[in-house]
Scaffold this active site. Structure first.
Site, PDB file in Angstrom:
ATOM      1  N   SER A 152       0.802  -1.225   0.000  1.00 61.77           N
ATOM      2  CA  SER A 152       0.000   0.000   0.000  1.00 61.77           C
ATOM      3  C   SER A 152       0.835   1.274   0.000  1.00 61.77           C
ATOM      4  O   SER A 152       0.275   2.377   0.001  1.00 61.77           O
ATOM      5  CB  SER A 152      -0.926   0.005   1.209  1.00 61.77           C
TER       6      SER A 152
ATOM      7  N   THR B 236      -1.529   3.125   3.275  1.00 60.55           N
ATOM      8  CA  THR B 236      -0.992   4.482   3.506  1.00 60.55           C
ATOM      9  C   THR B 236      -0.325   4.441   4.868  1.00 60.55           C
ATOM     10  O   THR B 236      -0.703   3.641   5.726  1.00 60.55           O
ATOM     11  CB  THR B 236      -2.104   5.572   3.568  1.00 60.55           C
TER      12      THR B 236
ATOM     13  N   THR C 198       1.827   6.929   0.255  1.00 57.76           N
ATOM     14  CA  THR C 198       0.912   5.869  -0.157  1.00 57.76           C
ATOM     15  C   THR C 198       1.061   5.523  -1.636  1.00 57.76           C
ATOM     16  O   THR C 198       1.556   6.341  -2.416  1.00 57.76           O
ATOM     17  CB  THR C 198      -0.554   6.326   0.076  1.00 57.76           C
TER      18      THR C 198
ATOM     19  N   ARG D   8      -5.515   9.278 -10.783  1.00 52.23           N
ATOM     20  CA  ARG D   8      -6.291   9.588  -9.570  1.00 52.23           C
ATOM     21  C   ARG D   8      -5.324   9.968  -8.439  1.00 52.23           C
ATOM     22  O   ARG D   8      -4.337   9.291  -8.199  1.00 52.23           O
ATOM     23  CB  ARG D   8      -7.123   8.376  -9.166  1.00 52.23           C
TER      24      ARG D   8
ATOM     25  N   THR E 260      -5.674   7.971   6.929  1.00 46.64           N
ATOM     26  CA  THR E 260      -5.532   6.813   6.043  1.00 46.64           C
ATOM     27  C   THR E 260      -6.948   6.354   5.706  1.00 46.64           C
ATOM     28  O   THR E 260      -7.899   6.688   6.410  1.00 46.64           O
ATOM     29  CB  THR E 260      -4.763   5.658   6.719  1.00 46.64           C
ATOM     30  N   GLY E 261      -7.067   5.581   4.618  1.00 47.76           N
ATOM     31  CA  GLY E 261      -8.399   5.122   4.222  1.00 47.76           C
ATOM     32  C   GLY E 261      -8.869   5.842   2.975  1.00 47.76           C
ATOM     33  O   GLY E 261      -8.064   6.372   2.208  1.00 47.76           O
TER      34      GLY E 261
END
Ligand code: GLY
Length: 351
Positions: free
Chosen positions: A89, A202, A220, A230, A253-254
């Site tokens: 990640s 991340t 990340t 993106r 994060t997320g």
């Protein structure tokens, strides 16, 4: 006075002197349960649990306790995950975009000067946070993206390498082969889990040195199989990262889209400025995301997590989804050793 000197002079003023007295650090009481643990001495914090936490925080802590520079400390700690191919990640070994190309995002922020740097959609460079630091220190800009960021990195001696590991390539291939039953790809062999969740990851890394200065990094490979180009929240100052030397540091994060929409990390720091504890501030940022989505009828089937560290060394974290087995975690190393803290969450994660 140039721009950086101006910012330096500005941040030298106490925040209290810039705010109407009514707003300057009002005494808000925090319930005991929302107070987090307080790290002692120089500290390196990261948004992972035990498995990565110790590996990541140690090199930065060694630098801080051997007279090294705060920015070197957070950079070296973040580089640990960036350079490790096992983590899918962040950095080298990250999950690629839908074309099978790894595109990395990262940001860095220096508390004492308010200086910051970021790169987005950077290809072929294993350590995007180090490039973000060069942007901060060697240009008058804050963010470079794509080819321009890569050219800039090469000028500074970074090598272009293949970031796609076998592990990440196979994960991408499985995803590609099962996008649709109406395309020309054969489905992947039996036993492969096609419905696996989109991979996100991340890492946030913060440092607080013996002088009380703060710095932070977020790095990340972004949303797995994303549309090429993106950009998530991680390289956006105020979204995936924010550091204010007078108050504290926050990182996310997320699902980055939610964090951009709410300027989440800036919001967390702003709440701490108003007197909230790191835990409370992170919880309120999660609630804000849920509230906006609920209002628009969007189901909460995604996660975001915030971690925060205030100027006094108090640590906090909170997430939208969680469970007893998988609560949000934040880890740090300080004078007393290595620690992991489990924060709260708003909604029980479905099994
Ligand atoms: N939070 C990382 C991303 O959405 O790219």
């Amino acid at each position: 006075m140039d721009r950086r000197q101006f910012l330096g002079a500005l941040t030298g003023l106490s925040v209290g002197s810039l705010l109407p007295s009514r707003l300057a650090f009002p005494a808000i009481r925090t319930s005991k349960s929302m107070r987090g643990p307080v790290a002692k001495g120089p500290v390196i914090v990261c948004s992972r649990g035990k498995e990565w936490g110790e590996k990541v925080t140690r090199p930065g802590y060694e630098i801080l306790t051997h007279g090294g520079h705060l920015l070197d400390a957070v950079e070296k700690s973040a580089n640990v995950v960036e350079l490790d191919p096992e983590d899918v990640s962040v950095g080298y070994g990250g999950i690629p975009n839908e074309d099978g190309v790894v595109q990395l995002d990262a940001s860095i922020m220096d508390g004492p000067t308010h200086n910051c740097g970021a790169v987005a959609a950077l290809e072929g460079i294993k350590t995007p946070c180090s490039v973000a630091r060069r942007v901060m220190e060697r240009t008058d800009h804050i963010m470079l993206v794509g080819k321009g960021a890569q050219r800039f990195a090469v000028m500074h001696g970074f090598k272009i390498e293949n970031l796609l590991t076998e592990k990440a390539r196979l994960l991408w291939l499985k995803w590609k082969e099962n996008l649709s039953d109406k395309d020309d790809w054969f489905p992947a062999p039996e036993g492969v889990d096609y419905n696996q969740k989109r991979i996100t990851g991340t890492i946030n890394v913060f440092g607080l040195d013996a002088k009380g200065d703060l710095a932070g990094i977020t790095t990340t490979s972004g949303l797995g199989f994303k549309i090429p180009g993106r950009v998530g929240d991680s390289p956006i100052i105020g979204a995936g990262l924010y550091v204010d030397n007078e108050v504290g540091a926050a990182g996310a994060t997320g699902r980055g889209e939610e964090v951009i929409r709410t300027l989440g990390s800036f919001y967390v720091v702003q709440l701490m400025r108003e007197g909230k504890s790191p835990n409370e501030a992170c919880k309120l940022a999660c609630e804000r995301i849920v509230e906006i989505n609920k209002r628009n009828g969007v189901p909460i089937d995604f996660n975001d997590k915030f971690i925060a560290l205030n100027k006094k060394g108090e640590v906090g974290c909170y997430s939208i989804l969680g469970s007893k087995e998988r609560p949000p975690r934040v880890a740090w190393m300080d004078d007393k050793g290595f620690h992991v803290y489990e924060g709260g969450y708003l909604i029980e994660r479905k099994k």
